[in-house]
Design a protein around this motif. Structure first.
Motif: not given
Length: 81
Positions: A24-34
């Motif tokens: 999930q982190l590598e995909q870079g699609e999360l908001t900063l908070e997520q």
């Protein structure tokens, strides 16, 4: 997504969840908070997994000492495996 408990379960489950967090982190699609929330969860999983590994190593050391061998021996798979 369901709410995860703060205490991880078994080692294998922790590792699987950690792999999902990394993806999930590598995909870079999360908001900063997520991303921060997932990162914090990852830290908890890593710490717990390290504790489980240390406990397993201690158990192995105790078993080896009971058998009269005080050092871990390198693993060598048998031929034909």
């Amino acid at each position: 997504m369901s709410k995860k408990s703060t205490e991880p379960g078994q080692f294998e489950q922790s590792m699987q969840e950690l792999e999902q967090i990394v993806q999930q982190l590598e995909q870079g699609e999360l908001t900063l908070e997520q991303a921060l929330t997932q990162f914090e969860r990852g830290i908890v999983l890593v710490k717990h997994s390290q504790q489980q590994l240390q406990a397993a190593e201690q158990k192995v050391q105790i078993l080896l000492q009971q058998q009269g061998s005080e050092q871990l021996q390198p693993f060598s798979p048998q031929a034909g495996d």
